[in-house]
Design a protein around this motif. Structure first.
Motif: not given
Length: 66
Positions: A23-24, A26-28, A30-31
């Motif tokens: 999850i981390l 994935w968020n990184l 997309w950021f």
């Protein structure tokens, strides 16, 4: 840190931690994609603005000659 890792239950080490890491990550990802996309969009808008300004300057100079 090794003691903390070994003190965790196996289901936490094998299931929860990899899911949190995914999850981390994935968020990184997309950021970074969002930041790069917004930078490209800003550059395109700046180029369009410069092109329009150059066109206006050319038209004003032509109008001033005639």
């Amino acid at each position: 840190m090794a003691e903390l890792w070994k003190s965790l239950p196996s289901w936490v080490r094998n299931i929860v931690v990899p899911i949190v890491v995914l999850i981390l990550a994935w968020n990184l990802i997309w950021f970074v994609i969002g930041a790069v996309t917004s930078l490209i969009a800003f550059l395109i808008k700046a180029l369009v603005l410069v092109a329009v300004a150059a066109g206006v300057v050319i038209l004003v100079k032509k109008a001033a000659k005639s």
